[in-house]
Design a protein around this motif. Sequence first.
Motif, mmCIF file in Angstrom:
data_model
loop_
_atom_site.group_PDB
_atom_site.id
_atom_site.type_symbol
_atom_site.label_atom_id
_atom_site.label_comp_id
_atom_site.label_asym_id
_atom_site.label_seq_id
_atom_site.Cartn_x
_atom_site.Cartn_y
_atom_site.Cartn_z
ATOM 1 N N ASN A 8 4.694 0.413 -1.054
ATOM 2 C CA ASN A 8 6.117 0.694 -1.266
ATOM 3 C C ASN A 8 6.406 2.138 -1.676
ATOM 4 O OD1 ASN A 8 5.211 0.668 -3.891
ATOM 5 N ND2 ASN A 8 6.136 -1.319 -4.397
ATOM 6 N N SER A 9 5.573 3.073 -1.210
ATOM 7 C CA SER A 9 5.855 4.483 -1.445
ATOM 8 C C SER A 9 5.153 5.312 -0.379
ATOM 9 C CB SER A 9 5.376 4.924 -2.830
ATOM 10 O OG SER A 9 3.962 4.956 -2.891
ATOM 11 N N ASP A 10 5.641 6.523 -0.166
ATOM 12 C CA ASP A 10 5.026 7.426 0.815
ATOM 13 C C ASP A 10 3.583 7.723 0.441
ATOM 14 O OD1 ASP A 10 7.572 7.422 1.807
ATOM 15 O OD2 ASP A 10 7.878 9.583 1.710
ATOM 16 N N SER A 11 3.364 7.992 -0.832
ATOM 17 C CA SER A 11 2.014 8.356 -1.270
ATOM 18 C C SER A 11 1.052 7.186 -1.098
ATOM 19 C CB SER A 11 2.036 8.802 -2.739
ATOM 20 O OG SER A 11 2.528 7.768 -3.574
ATOM 21 N N GLN A 12 1.506 5.996 -1.383
ATOM 22 C CA GLN A 12 0.650 4.817 -1.244
ATOM 23 C C GLN A 12 0.263 4.596 0.221
ATOM 24 O OE1 GLN A 12 2.416 1.270 -2.866
ATOM 25 N NE2 GLN A 12 0.468 0.164 -2.959
ATOM 26 N N LEU A 13 1.222 4.787 1.133
ATOM 27 C CA LEU A 13 0.920 4.637 2.551
ATOM 28 C C LEU A 13 -0.062 5.713 3.014
ATOM 29 C CD1 LEU A 13 1.294 3.336 5.297
ATOM 30 C CD2 LEU A 13 3.378 4.702 5.613
ATOM 31 N N SER A 14 0.151 6.938 2.557
ATOM 32 C CA SER A 14 -0.733 8.043 2.928
ATOM 33 C C SER A 14 -2.165 7.788 2.462
ATOM 34 C CB SER A 14 -0.208 9.353 2.336
ATOM 35 O OG SER A 14 -1.068 10.418 2.632
ATOM 36 N N VAL A 15 -2.291 7.321 1.232
ATOM 37 C CA VAL A 15 -3.620 7.017 0.680
ATOM 38 C C VAL A 15 -4.269 5.879 1.455
ATOM 39 C CG1 VAL A 15 -4.813 6.050 -1.321
ATOM 40 C CG2 VAL A 15 -3.149 7.888 -1.636
ATOM 41 N N VAL A 17 -3.751 4.925 4.604
ATOM 42 C CA VAL A 17 -4.162 5.382 5.938
ATOM 43 C C VAL A 17 -5.458 6.186 5.836
ATOM 44 C CG1 VAL A 17 -3.582 6.889 7.871
ATOM 45 C CG2 VAL A 17 -1.843 5.349 6.926
ATOM 46 N N ALA A 18 -5.537 7.050 4.836
ATOM 47 C CA ALA A 18 -6.750 7.848 4.628
ATOM 48 C C ALA A 18 -7.950 6.953 4.351
ATOM 49 C CB ALA A 18 -6.534 8.833 3.488
ATOM 50 N N GLN A 19 -7.747 5.906 3.553
ATOM 51 C CA GLN A 19 -8.834 4.982 3.235
ATOM 52 C C GLN A 19 -9.302 4.239 4.480
ATOM 53 O OE1 GLN A 19 -7.777 2.342 0.049
ATOM 54 N NE2 GLN A 19 -7.655 3.969 -1.485
ATOM 55 N N TRP A 20 -8.370 3.793 5.293
ATOM 56 C CA TRP A 20 -8.743 3.097 6.523
ATOM 57 C C TRP A 20 -9.632 3.993 7.381
ATOM 58 C CZ3 TRP A 20 -3.028 1.400 6.933
ATOM 59 C CH2 TRP A 20 -2.867 0.141 6.342
ATOM 60 N N LYS A 21 -9.215 5.244 7.525
ATOM 61 C CA LYS A 21 -9.969 6.159 8.383
ATOM 62 C C LYS A 21 -11.342 6.478 7.791
ATOM 63 C CE LYS A 21 -5.937 8.214 10.634
ATOM 64 N NZ LYS A 21 -5.153 9.454 10.905
ATOM 65 N N GLN A 22 -11.397 6.639 6.477
ATOM 66 C CA GLN A 22 -12.680 6.910 5.819
ATOM 67 C C GLN A 22 -13.637 5.735 5.974
ATOM 68 O OE1 GLN A 22 -11.596 7.843 1.791
ATOM 69 N NE2 GLN A 22 -10.731 9.852 2.311
ATOM 70 N N GLN A 23 -13.081 4.529 5.995
ATOM 71 C CA GLN A 23 -13.894 3.319 6.126
ATOM 72 C C GLN A 23 -14.191 2.969 7.580
ATOM 73 O OE1 GLN A 23 -11.596 0.382 4.014
ATOM 74 N NE2 GLN A 23 -11.791 1.429 2.054
ATOM 75 N N GLY A 24 -13.715 3.818 8.484
ATOM 76 C CA GLY A 24 -13.953 3.566 9.902
ATOM 77 C C GLY A 24 -13.070 2.485 10.497
ATOM 78 N N TYR A 51 -2.748 -6.236 9.141
ATOM 79 C CA TYR A 51 -4.004 -6.923 8.823
ATOM 80 C C TYR A 51 -5.122 -6.063 9.387
ATOM 81 C CZ TYR A 51 -7.610 -10.612 8.971
ATOM 82 O OH TYR A 51 -8.765 -11.355 8.816
ATOM 83 N N ASP A 52 -6.098 -5.702 8.549
ATOM 84 C CA ASP A 52 -7.169 -4.816 9.009
ATOM 85 C C ASP A 52 -8.454 -5.566 9.381
ATOM 86 O OD1 ASP A 52 -8.365 -5.503 6.601
ATOM 87 O OD2 ASP A 52 -8.198 -3.506 5.708
ATOM 88 N N GLY A 53 -8.351 -6.869 9.468
ATOM 89 C CA GLY A 53 -9.511 -7.689 9.786
ATOM 90 C C GLY A 53 -10.062 -8.421 8.583
ATOM 91 N N SER A 54 -9.686 -7.944 7.396
ATOM 92 C CA SER A 54 -10.137 -8.622 6.174
ATOM 93 C C SER A 54 -9.037 -8.708 5.118
ATOM 94 C CB SER A 54 -11.351 -7.906 5.577
ATOM 95 O OG SER A 54 -11.035 -6.563 5.261
ATOM 96 N N SER A 55 -8.118 -7.761 5.125
ATOM 97 C CA SER A 55 -7.057 -7.726 4.110
ATOM 98 C C SER A 55 -5.677 -7.587 4.762
ATOM 99 C CB SER A 55 -7.273 -6.558 3.149
ATOM 100 O OG SER A 55 -8.520 -6.664 2.487
#
Length: 295
Positions: A8-15, A17-24, A51-55
């Motif tokens: 529910n915030s721009d920063s949370q979405l940005s973080v 997306v970055a986590q998804w990419k870091q985790q492949g 849904y990312d396949g697990s969460s």
Amino acid sequence: MYTYLVINSDSQLSVMVAQWKQQGIKVLAMDFEGEFNLHIYGEHLCLIQLYDGSSFYLIDPFKVSPPSLKAFLEDSEIEKIMFDCASDSALVRKEFGIFLENIYDIRVPALAIGYTGNLSGLVEKYLGEQEEKPTGSKKKNQMTNWLSRPLKDDQVQYALSDVAHLFALKEILQTAIEEKGLAVQVAVTMKTIAKPKGPDKPGWTKFASWKFLGKEEKIYLKHFFIVRDTLARKYNVPAVRILDKHILLDLAKNVPSDAQGFQPFCYRSGMSSKQELVNLLLQARENAVTELQDA
């Protein structure tokens, strides 16, 4: 019951997306819920389910800014699996100027192998599960008020169920189209599936009977439609609260000659706006006559 994280915030979405990419994680299942002229005027994005396949995740577009939504939805590095993305892609394009990128619409391979039903039917057919929606029928939930906050738990569970099976369905359908030699054809279609097929058409041309109307009827319908839209926007009410489509068509085919003739068609409007509607329809009639004379 699906557990989930609310973004529910721009920063949370940005973080995130970055986590998804870091985790492949480069593929997400995605769906939207929206308001389509049912409770207020216009069409509005109300919820994004992921849904990312697990969460599971929910993006609240009332809290996340349009630029942040645009950055995420137009991110070509992340594939988004959807089902029948046409209305969702049109919604964000019209509301925010967002053009969805890297969409895998599982309806495309489903159609390629002959399936023409909805998502629930697809889940039952290929996964052997019959979805039990928490609040009953799909129609009931499509009529629900997704603008409301906080969302009820049964609304959230219903929304998340639409992304829960997309990964599994994609895998099954990809195998099916490869076996039938349709993979290349599907891939070509997928490249433009979320893109507009052409300029957005004016609302008055979307009536099912539009092509059967005569020239004069089309011009009258256009001007009466504009009146309805103008008043609905002014009072922030669904357009049907002003005039429903059947009345608009009736007006276009049987144009009243004076204010008294318009009165019976304006029964949906409140007393305060009824005369305003009649006056605007009279002006619309004159505008249509002028356009016909100039044609």
